[in-house]
Write an enzyme that holds these catalytic residues in place. Structure first.
Site, PDB file in Angstrom:
ATOM      1  N   LYS A  74     -56.363 112.460  66.837  1.00 46.71           N
ATOM      2  CA  LYS A  74     -54.666 112.322  67.145  1.00 46.71           C
ATOM      3  C   LYS A  74     -54.696 111.168  67.230  1.00 46.71           C
ATOM      4  O   LYS A  74     -53.784 110.673  68.143  1.00 46.71           O
ATOM      5  CB  LYS A  74     -54.400 113.140  68.197  1.00 46.71           C
ATOM      6  CG  LYS A  74     -54.437 114.913  67.929  1.00 46.71           C
ATOM      7  CD  LYS A  74     -53.733 115.743  69.008  1.00 46.71           C
ATOM      8  CE  LYS A  74     -53.730 117.166  68.709  1.00 46.71           C
ATOM      9  NZ  LYS A  74     -55.193 117.794  68.495  1.00 46.71           N
ATOM     10  N   GLY A 115     -64.013 110.697  58.572  1.00 48.40           N
ATOM     11  CA  GLY A 115     -63.872 111.400  57.336  1.00 48.40           C
ATOM     12  C   GLY A 115     -62.736 110.906  56.413  1.00 48.40           C
ATOM     13  O   GLY A 115     -62.408 109.880  56.670  1.00 48.40           O
ATOM     14  N   ILE A 139     -69.312 116.899  58.687  1.00 48.26           N
ATOM     15  CA  ILE A 139     -70.082 117.904  58.604  1.00 48.26           C
ATOM     16  C   ILE A 139     -69.733 118.856  57.152  1.00 48.26           C
ATOM     17  O   ILE A 139     -70.563 119.519  56.683  1.00 48.26           O
ATOM     18  CB  ILE A 139     -70.181 118.915  59.860  1.00 48.26           C
ATOM     19  CG1 ILE A 139     -68.889 119.579  60.018  1.00 48.26           C
ATOM     20  CG2 ILE A 139     -70.486 118.233  60.900  1.00 48.26           C
ATOM     21  CD1 ILE A 139     -68.853 120.808  60.755  1.00 48.26           C
ATOM     22  N   ASP A 140     -68.471 118.537  56.781  1.00 50.59           N
ATOM     23  CA  ASP A 140     -67.950 119.475  55.613  1.00 50.59           C
ATOM     24  C   ASP A 140     -68.692 118.879  54.400  1.00 50.59           C
ATOM     25  O   ASP A 140     -68.621 119.515  53.371  1.00 50.59           O
ATOM     26  CB  ASP A 140     -66.444 119.166  55.589  1.00 50.59           C
ATOM     27  CG  ASP A 140     -65.810 119.677  56.860  1.00 50.59           C
ATOM     28  OD1 ASP A 140     -66.325 120.436  57.562  1.00 50.59           O
ATOM     29  OD2 ASP A 140     -64.600 119.303  57.072  1.00 50.59           O
ATOM     30  N   MET A 182     -67.799 126.599  59.201  1.00 49.87           N
ATOM     31  CA  MET A 182     -66.607 125.618  59.126  1.00 49.87           C
ATOM     32  C   MET A 182     -66.905 125.061  57.663  1.00 49.87           C
ATOM     33  O   MET A 182     -67.536 125.389  56.879  1.00 49.87           O
ATOM     34  CB  MET A 182     -66.764 124.292  60.100  1.00 49.87           C
ATOM     35  CG  MET A 182     -66.438 124.670  61.405  1.00 49.87           C
ATOM     36  SD  MET A 182     -66.336 123.276  62.571  1.00 49.87           S
ATOM     37  CE  MET A 182     -65.496 123.614  63.861  1.00 49.87           C
ATOM     38  N   GLN A 286     -71.598 124.109  65.155  1.00 51.91           N
ATOM     39  CA  GLN A 286     -72.037 123.210  63.857  1.00 51.91           C
ATOM     40  C   GLN A 286     -71.822 121.840  64.116  1.00 51.91           C
ATOM     41  O   GLN A 286     -72.728 121.060  63.321  1.00 51.91           O
ATOM     42  CB  GLN A 286     -71.237 123.798  62.646  1.00 51.91           C
ATOM     43  CG  GLN A 286     -71.478 125.099  62.415  1.00 51.91           C
ATOM     44  CD  GLN A 286     -70.411 126.080  61.690  1.00 51.91           C
ATOM     45  OE1 GLN A 286     -70.545 125.971  60.525  1.00 51.91           O
ATOM     46  NE2 GLN A 286     -69.547 126.276  62.174  1.00 51.91           N
ATOM     47  N   ARG A 287     -71.106 121.231  65.175  1.00 52.79           N
ATOM     48  CA  ARG A 287     -71.023 119.924  65.099  1.00 52.79           C
ATOM     49  C   ARG A 287     -71.826 119.238  66.141  1.00 52.79           C
ATOM     50  O   ARG A 287     -71.778 117.973  66.365  1.00 52.79           O
ATOM     51  CB  ARG A 287     -69.492 119.419  65.209  1.00 52.79           C
ATOM     52  CG  ARG A 287     -68.658 119.792  64.211  1.00 52.79           C
ATOM     53  CD  ARG A 287     -67.568 118.779  64.034  1.00 52.79           C
ATOM     54  NE  ARG A 287     -66.706 118.455  65.167  1.00 52.79           N
ATOM     55  CZ  ARG A 287     -65.498 118.744  65.400  1.00 52.79           C
ATOM     56  NH1 ARG A 287     -64.940 119.222  64.252  1.00 52.79           N
ATOM     57  NH2 ARG A 287     -64.895 118.185  66.375  1.00 52.79           N
TER      58      ARG A 287
HETATM   59  O1  F6P Z   1     -63.902 118.347  59.323  1.00 52.38           O
HETATM   60  C1  F6P Z   1     -64.691 118.844  60.310  1.00 52.38           C
HETATM   61  C2  F6P Z   1     -64.478 119.967  60.908  1.00 52.38           C
HETATM   62  O2  F6P Z   1     -65.301 120.460  61.876  1.00 52.38           O
HETATM   63  C3  F6P Z   1     -63.932 121.089  60.107  1.00 52.38           C
HETATM   64  O3  F6P Z   1     -65.107 121.731  59.515  1.00 52.38           O
HETATM   65  C4  F6P Z   1     -63.051 121.963  61.148  1.00 52.38           C
HETATM   66  O4  F6P Z   1     -61.999 122.740  60.258  1.00 52.38           O
HETATM   67  C5  F6P Z   1     -62.353 120.949  61.796  1.00 52.38           C
HETATM   68  O5  F6P Z   1     -63.048 119.928  61.734  1.00 52.38           O
HETATM   69  C6  F6P Z   1     -62.213 121.543  63.285  1.00 52.38           C
HETATM   70  O6  F6P Z   1     -61.522 120.364  63.991  1.00 52.38           O
HETATM   71  P1  F6P Z   1     -61.152 120.496  65.544  1.00 52.38           P
HETATM   72  O7  F6P Z   1     -62.146 119.647  66.111  1.00 52.38           O
HETATM   73  O8  F6P Z   1     -59.961 119.812  65.728  1.00 52.38           O
HETATM   74  O9  F6P Z   1     -61.197 121.976  65.974  1.00 52.38           O
END
Ligand code: F6P
Length: 360
Positions: A74, A115, A139-140, A182, A286-287
């Protein structure tokens, strides 16, 4: 002596700290000073949020997850939510302040790790006169200009490990387990983890699925004396009728928050097959965590390559993997299109040939 600044923007990804390590070390080797901007552009908006990065400061960060600089999705300086005295939030363009602080600090260039969204912002700054170099992170794995982004391998490994664990519980209870992963509008995480983790069904955004076909596959398992099934569904998968399911925002917009398709698919499977079905969302697991060796190495290579570009004065470019080499791609080209799963690629063929249903 040159001074450079690095920022990490958008959703975090395992490997960000390895990039920061490599940039700091490679720049230090050349006798340059390195600064980190906290939370994306915050350090360039408010100089108190700039941190000096030294080899000592980054010494042991390579194997760690997240980013020591913090990140935000943001923090676009061209459209920044700013609160006025009355407490109302207004969207303002504060990019001039970023640029003037950049100049005031005497920075040679800005290395922007991000990204598609963050790289687009970096390109806008390049057009405004800021020397910028991009490093692809997500990660995408949805950036067309690079064979791979860092963070992807770790996310796929985490999802695969989760699928491995689900087999035993699904089998014990004769259940269908639906796992939502994701990936936004790209199915790479679902496809790669689903193939590796022995899924029966993989649903990706690139292939509109028919729930009847999914249920046929689950019923077919029964005929082969397999009374459970694992279904992997990408968060951006599209049902023939329902489209994409979002928690917030709209598809195609940067701020969209996808989620809910796993529960929808599970409900349909329960209704149509009568099988005991559960769903789970892997979400931000996953992150998180330590980057895999592949991601660490790629992140370190990206960081070092970015400093080489800074030395050569190749700005408004993104470092990219063109295996086995590193290349530089103009940012304008890099942000143009998203990398989606090609319908006839080897991974899709592999999935089909080992009996995985893709919902079509
Ligand atoms: O772009 C990376 C990602 O982890 C996507 O796979 C997922 O849709 C999005 O970010 C989630 O974002 P946030 O951290 O705002 O929940």
């Amino acid at each position: 002596m040159k001074k450079i600044v690095i920022s990490t923007g958008g959703g975090d990804a395992p490997g960000l700290n390895a990039v920061i390590y490599a940039v700091t070390k490679a720049a230090n080797l050349r006798g340059w000073e390195v600064y980190g901007s906290r939370s994306g552009y915050k350090g360039l908006l408010d100089l108190d949020e700039l941190v000096r990065l030294s080899p000592e400061k980054v010494a042991d960060i390579t194997p760690t997850g997240g980013t020591i600089l913090g990140s935000t999705n943001k923090g676009n300086p061209f459209a920044m939510p700013v609160e006025n005295l009355a407490g109302d939030v207004q969207i303002r363009d504060v990019s001039d302040r970023v640029l003037s602080n950049f100049k005031r600090m005497g920075f040679h260039c800005h290395i922007a790790v991000g990204g598609d969204g963050s790289l687009e912002i970096a390109h806008r700054f390049a057009l405004k006169g800021m020397p910028v170099i991009g490093i692809p992170k997500t990660i995408d794995n949805d950036l067309e200009a690079t064979v791979m982004t860092f963070g992807f391998d770790t996310a796929v490994s985490t999802a695969t490990e989760a699928l491995d664990k689900l087999h035993s519980t699904a089998k014990s209870h004769d259940r269908v387990m639906v796992v939502e992963v994701m990936g936004r509008e790209s199915g790479w995480i679902a496809l790669c983890s689903g193939i590796s983790g022995g899924a029966d069904v993989i649903l990706i955004p690139e292939i509109t699925f028919n729930i009847e076909k999914v249920c046929e596959k689950i019923n077919d398992n029964e005929l082969h004396d397999k009374h459970y099934a694992i279904v992997v569904v990408a968060e951006g998968a599209q049902t023939g009728e329902g489209g994409v399911i979002c928690k917030e925002g709209e598809v195609g917009r940067q701020e969209v928050l996808l989620g809910g398709i796993g529960e929808w698919v599970a409900g349909q499977i329960r209704k149509i097959t009568g099988k005991d079905t559960r769903s789970l969302v892997l979400g931000h697991l996953q992150r998180g965590g330590s980057p895999t060796t592949f991601d660490r190495l790629l992140a370190l290579r990206f960081g070092a390559a970015a400093v080489r570009l800074a030395e050569a004065g190749t700005f408004d470019h993104m470092v990219a993997l063109a295996s086995p080499e590193m290349t530089a791609v103009p940012l304008e080209v890099a942000i143009k299109s998203r990398k989606r799963v090609p319908l006839h690629c080897d991974k899709v063929l592999t999935a089909r040939e080992i009996g995985i249903c893709l919902g079509d």
